[in-house]
Design a protein around this motif. Structure first.
Motif, short mmCIF file in Angstrom:
data_model
loop_
_atom_site.label_atom_id
_atom_site.label_comp_id
_atom_site.label_asym_id
_atom_site.label_seq_id
_atom_site.Cartn_x
_atom_site.Cartn_y
_atom_site.Cartn_z
N LEU A 16 0.83 -1.19 0.00
CA LEU A 16 0.00 0.00 0.00
C LEU A 16 0.87 1.26 0.00
O LEU A 16 0.55 2.24 -0.64
CB LEU A 16 -0.93 0.00 1.22
N SER A 17 2.01 1.21 0.74
CA SER A 17 2.94 2.33 0.77
C SER A 17 4.33 1.87 1.16
O SER A 17 4.51 0.76 1.66
CB SER A 17 2.45 3.42 1.74
N LEU A 18 5.31 2.74 0.93
CA LEU A 18 6.72 2.47 1.21
C LEU A 18 7.32 3.61 2.03
O LEU A 18 6.90 4.75 1.89
CB LEU A 18 7.53 2.39 -0.08
N SER A 19 8.34 3.30 2.82
CA SER A 19 9.13 4.32 3.50
C SER A 19 10.54 3.80 3.66
O SER A 19 10.74 2.67 4.10
CB SER A 19 8.55 4.66 4.88
N ALA A 20 11.53 4.62 3.29
CA ALA A 20 12.94 4.20 3.35
C ALA A 20 13.66 4.85 4.51
O ALA A 20 13.48 6.03 4.79
CB ALA A 20 13.65 4.55 2.05
N GLY A 21 14.49 4.05 5.17
CA GLY A 21 15.46 4.55 6.12
C GLY A 21 16.81 4.60 5.42
O GLY A 21 16.88 4.55 4.19
N ALA A 22 17.87 4.66 6.18
CA ALA A 22 19.20 4.73 5.58
C ALA A 22 19.49 3.49 4.74
O ALA A 22 19.94 3.60 3.60
CB ALA A 22 20.27 4.91 6.65
N ASN A 23 19.23 2.31 5.31
CA ASN A 23 19.56 1.06 4.62
C ASN A 23 18.44 0.03 4.66
O ASN A 23 18.69 -1.17 4.57
CB ASN A 23 20.83 0.46 5.24
N HIS A 24 17.21 0.49 4.86
CA HIS A 24 16.07 -0.43 4.85
C HIS A 24 14.84 0.26 4.28
O HIS A 24 14.78 1.49 4.22
CB HIS A 24 15.80 -1.01 6.24
#
Length: 127
Positions: free
Chosen positions: A37-45
């Motif tokens: 449904l949605s995405l969110s990125a951290g530094a390496n994930h």
């Protein structure tokens, strides 16, 4: 679309996920996700919020930021550098990963949710 440390991912109308950039942490495995449904990125994930409210993490987990397998009923997710957070339909905050700056000490945060006027964009034909 979301961007992390040297990579970008996007959720297409058909529900597939595309990836470009650096894959040193295996984060490109996000292209195997389904029912996103949605995405969110951290530094390496990257966190994927699934249509069923479950949250799946792809890539780095050096601070346990990807420990989301027990999360359910989520309506929004956000990934930080080395932590992950979500809010459930009843306003409960969930957190995983590094708490070095008290970023997942969430007991003082309550009644969080999507504004009533938010329009949810669902997968469609791109029209």
């Amino acid at each position: 679309i979301t961007a992390g440390n040297g990579f970008t991912a996007g959720l297409k109308y058909d529900g597939s996920i595309v990836f470009a950039g650096n894959d040193t942490s295996g984060v490109s495995d996000v292209t195997d996700a389904d029912n996103a449904l949605s995405l969110s990125a951290g530094a390496n994930h990257i966190l994927v919020l699934r249509e069923d409210g479950r949250v799946v993490s792809y890539g780095g987990n050096d601070s346990n930021q990807g420990t989301t397998s027990l999360w359910s009923n989520a309506v929004a997710v956000a990934a930080g550098e080395r932590h992950s957070v979500a809010v459930t339909a009843d306003g409960t905050m969930l957190g995983a990963g590094s708490d070095s700056d008290k970023q997942i000490t969430l007991s003082s945060i309550s009644d969080i949710g999507l504004p009533k006027s938010t329009v949810t964009i669902r997968k469609g034909d791109g029209q």
